[in-house]
Write a protein that holds these residues in place. Structure first.
Motif, PDB file in Angstrom:
ATOM      1  N   LEU A   1      21.613  59.916  33.147  1.00  0.00           N
ATOM      2  CA  LEU A   1      22.444  59.015  32.347  1.00  0.00           C
ATOM      3  C   LEU A   1      21.633  58.386  31.224  1.00  0.00           C
ATOM      4  O   LEU A   1      22.123  58.235  30.105  1.00  0.00           O
ATOM      5  N   ASN A   2      20.390  58.004  31.504  1.00  0.00           N
ATOM      6  CA  ASN A   2      19.523  57.440  30.472  1.00  0.00           C
ATOM      7  C   ASN A   2      19.393  58.412  29.292  1.00  0.00           C
ATOM      8  O   ASN A   2      19.559  58.025  28.136  1.00  0.00           O
ATOM      9  N   GLU A   3      19.127  59.661  29.599  1.00  0.00           N
ATOM     10  CA  GLU A   3      19.000  60.675  28.550  1.00  0.00           C
ATOM     11  C   GLU A   3      20.318  60.867  27.802  1.00  0.00           C
ATOM     12  O   GLU A   3      20.336  61.005  26.575  1.00  0.00           O
ATOM     13  N   LEU A   4      21.424  60.869  28.539  1.00  0.00           N
ATOM     14  CA  LEU A   4      22.730  61.026  27.908  1.00  0.00           C
ATOM     15  C   LEU A   4      23.046  59.845  26.998  1.00  0.00           C
ATOM     16  O   LEU A   4      23.535  60.028  25.878  1.00  0.00           O
ATOM     17  N   TYR A   5      22.756  58.620  27.453  1.00  0.00           N
ATOM     18  CA  TYR A   5      23.022  57.446  26.626  1.00  0.00           C
ATOM     19  C   TYR A   5      22.171  57.467  25.358  1.00  0.00           C
ATOM     20  O   TYR A   5      22.644  57.107  24.272  1.00  0.00           O
ATOM     21  N   LEU A   6      20.909  57.893  25.464  1.00  0.00           N
ATOM     22  CA  LEU A   6      20.062  58.019  24.272  1.00  0.00           C
ATOM     23  C   LEU A   6      20.639  59.051  23.310  1.00  0.00           C
ATOM     24  O   LEU A   6      20.665  58.835  22.091  1.00  0.00           O
ATOM     25  N   TYR A   7      21.112  60.151  23.853  1.00  0.00           N
ATOM     26  CA  TYR A   7      21.741  61.192  23.033  1.00  0.00           C
ATOM     27  C   TYR A   7      22.980  60.627  22.329  1.00  0.00           C
ATOM     28  O   TYR A   7      23.175  60.840  21.123  1.00  0.00           O
ATOM     29  N   MET A   8      23.818  59.895  23.071  1.00  0.00           N
ATOM     30  CA  MET A   8      25.031  59.321  22.484  1.00  0.00           C
ATOM     31  C   MET A   8      24.689  58.367  21.351  1.00  0.00           C
ATOM     32  O   MET A   8      25.339  58.396  20.290  1.00  0.00           O
ATOM     33  N   LYS A   9      23.687  57.507  21.564  1.00  0.00           N
ATOM     34  CA  LYS A   9      23.289  56.569  20.512  1.00  0.00           C
ATOM     35  C   LYS A   9      22.813  57.323  19.269  1.00  0.00           C
ATOM     36  O   LYS A   9      23.158  56.948  18.145  1.00  0.00           O
ATOM     37  N   ASN A  10      22.040  58.362  19.462  1.00  0.00           N
ATOM     38  CA  ASN A  10      21.563  59.177  18.346  1.00  0.00           C
ATOM     39  C   ASN A  10      22.741  59.796  17.595  1.00  0.00           C
ATOM     40  O   ASN A  10      22.799  59.755  16.361  1.00  0.00           O
TER      41      ASN A  10
ATOM     42  N   LEU B   1      25.860  58.770  17.565  1.00  0.00           N
ATOM     43  CA  LEU B   1      26.638  57.723  16.900  1.00  0.00           C
ATOM     44  C   LEU B   1      25.973  57.325  15.582  1.00  0.00           C
ATOM     45  O   LEU B   1      26.666  57.102  14.577  1.00  0.00           O
ATOM     46  N   GLY B   2      24.646  57.252  15.580  1.00  0.00           N
ATOM     47  CA  GLY B   2      23.930  56.951  14.340  1.00  0.00           C
ATOM     48  C   GLY B   2      24.168  58.019  13.293  1.00  0.00           C
ATOM     49  O   GLY B   2      24.395  57.716  12.105  1.00  0.00           O
ATOM     50  N   GLN B   3      24.151  59.282  13.706  1.00  0.00           N
ATOM     51  CA  GLN B   3      24.427  60.378  12.781  1.00  0.00           C
ATOM     52  C   GLN B   3      25.863  60.303  12.257  1.00  0.00           C
ATOM     53  O   GLN B   3      26.114  60.514  11.064  1.00  0.00           O
ATOM     54  N   ALA B   4      26.791  60.003  13.153  1.00  0.00           N
ATOM     55  CA  ALA B   4      28.203  59.894  12.751  1.00  0.00           C
ATOM     56  C   ALA B   4      28.378  58.795  11.717  1.00  0.00           C
ATOM     57  O   ALA B   4      29.132  58.951  10.747  1.00  0.00           O
ATOM     58  N   SER B   5      27.675  57.694  11.895  1.00  0.00           N
ATOM     59  CA  SER B   5      27.780  56.584  10.955  1.00  0.00           C
ATOM     60  C   SER B   5      27.231  56.971   9.587  1.00  0.00           C
ATOM     61  O   SER B   5      27.860  56.698   8.560  1.00  0.00           O
ATOM     62  N   LEU B   6      26.081  57.628   9.585  1.00  0.00           N
ATOM     63  CA  LEU B   6      25.475  58.039   8.308  1.00  0.00           C
ATOM     64  C   LEU B   6      26.324  59.049   7.555  1.00  0.00           C
ATOM     65  O   LEU B   6      26.409  59.018   6.332  1.00  0.00           O
ATOM     66  N   LYS B   7      26.950  59.953   8.294  1.00  0.00           N
ATOM     67  CA  LYS B   7      27.692  61.056   7.676  1.00  0.00           C
ATOM     68  C   LYS B   7      29.204  60.819   7.611  1.00  0.00           C
ATOM     69  O   LYS B   7      29.933  61.675   7.131  1.00  0.00           O
TER      70      LYS B   7
ATOM     71  N   GLU C   1      32.965  63.950  19.675  1.00  0.00           N
ATOM     72  CA  GLU C   1      32.045  64.484  20.685  1.00  0.00           C
ATOM     73  C   GLU C   1      31.591  63.377  21.643  1.00  0.00           C
ATOM     74  O   GLU C   1      31.643  63.530  22.871  1.00  0.00           O
ATOM     75  N   VAL C   2      31.145  62.249  21.090  1.00  0.00           N
ATOM     76  CA  VAL C   2      30.660  61.147  21.923  1.00  0.00           C
ATOM     77  C   VAL C   2      31.806  60.559  22.737  1.00  0.00           C
ATOM     78  O   VAL C   2      31.648  60.274  23.932  1.00  0.00           O
ATOM     79  N   ARG C   3      32.954  60.405  22.103  1.00  0.00           N
ATOM     80  CA  ARG C   3      34.122  59.903  22.836  1.00  0.00           C
ATOM     81  C   ARG C   3      34.447  60.843  23.994  1.00  0.00           C
ATOM     82  O   ARG C   3      34.734  60.397  25.114  1.00  0.00           O
TER      83      ARG C   3
END
Length: 136
Positions: free
Chosen positions: A83-92, A94-100, A108-110
């Motif tokens: 879950l820790n790895e998945l949450y880090l992936y989701m945050k990453n 989400l950051g990409q989604a915000s930039l683009k 995908e994250v949803r």
């Protein structure tokens, strides 16, 4: 733990629900809050309301980070580590989604959150007695 999650919620009624919930119930509410924030961000992108998009993605990222921080990774549980790895992936992502301004990444994250949420809901439903004791 609850203080970490308050940042994600601005509504007093919701804060009251969080303080009255079981720990698993809080996780369920956080997943639901992140999903709602992501959906709202996607709608904001469509409407070109980029300030709202940024606020909603930031809220989703805060929730995911709260979930991640609450994990007991040091206990060595494989589930917590995954879950820790998945949450880090989701945050990453989400950051990409915000930039683009990328609704596909938001979806995908949803989708990841919506895939895991029913398992948490089931655990919450199956432990009413434990929840009552934990809250006492």
């Amino acid at each position: 733990m609850l203080k970490q999650f308050n940042k994600a919620y601005e509504n007093d009624a919701l804060k009251a629900a969080v303080y009255g919930a079981s720990p698993i119930g809080i996780v369920v509410m956080l997943y639901e809050g992140a999903i709602k924030a992501i959906m709202t961000a996607s709608i904001a992108i469509e409407a070109q309301r980029f300030d709202e998009k940024a606020r909603m993605i930031s809220k989703a990222m805060d929730i995911v980070e709260g979930l991640r921080i609450a994990l007991d990774v040091e206990a060595g549980s494989e589930a917590a580590v995954n879950l820790n790895e998945l949450y880090l992936y989701m945050k990453n992502r989400l950051g990409q989604a915000s930039l683009k301004n990328d609704q596909v990444i938001l979806a995908e994250v949803r989708g990841l959150l919506e895939t895991i949420l029913p398992a948490w809901q089931q655990v919450d439903r199956s432990q009413p007695a434990a929840s009552a004791v934990a809250g006492a």
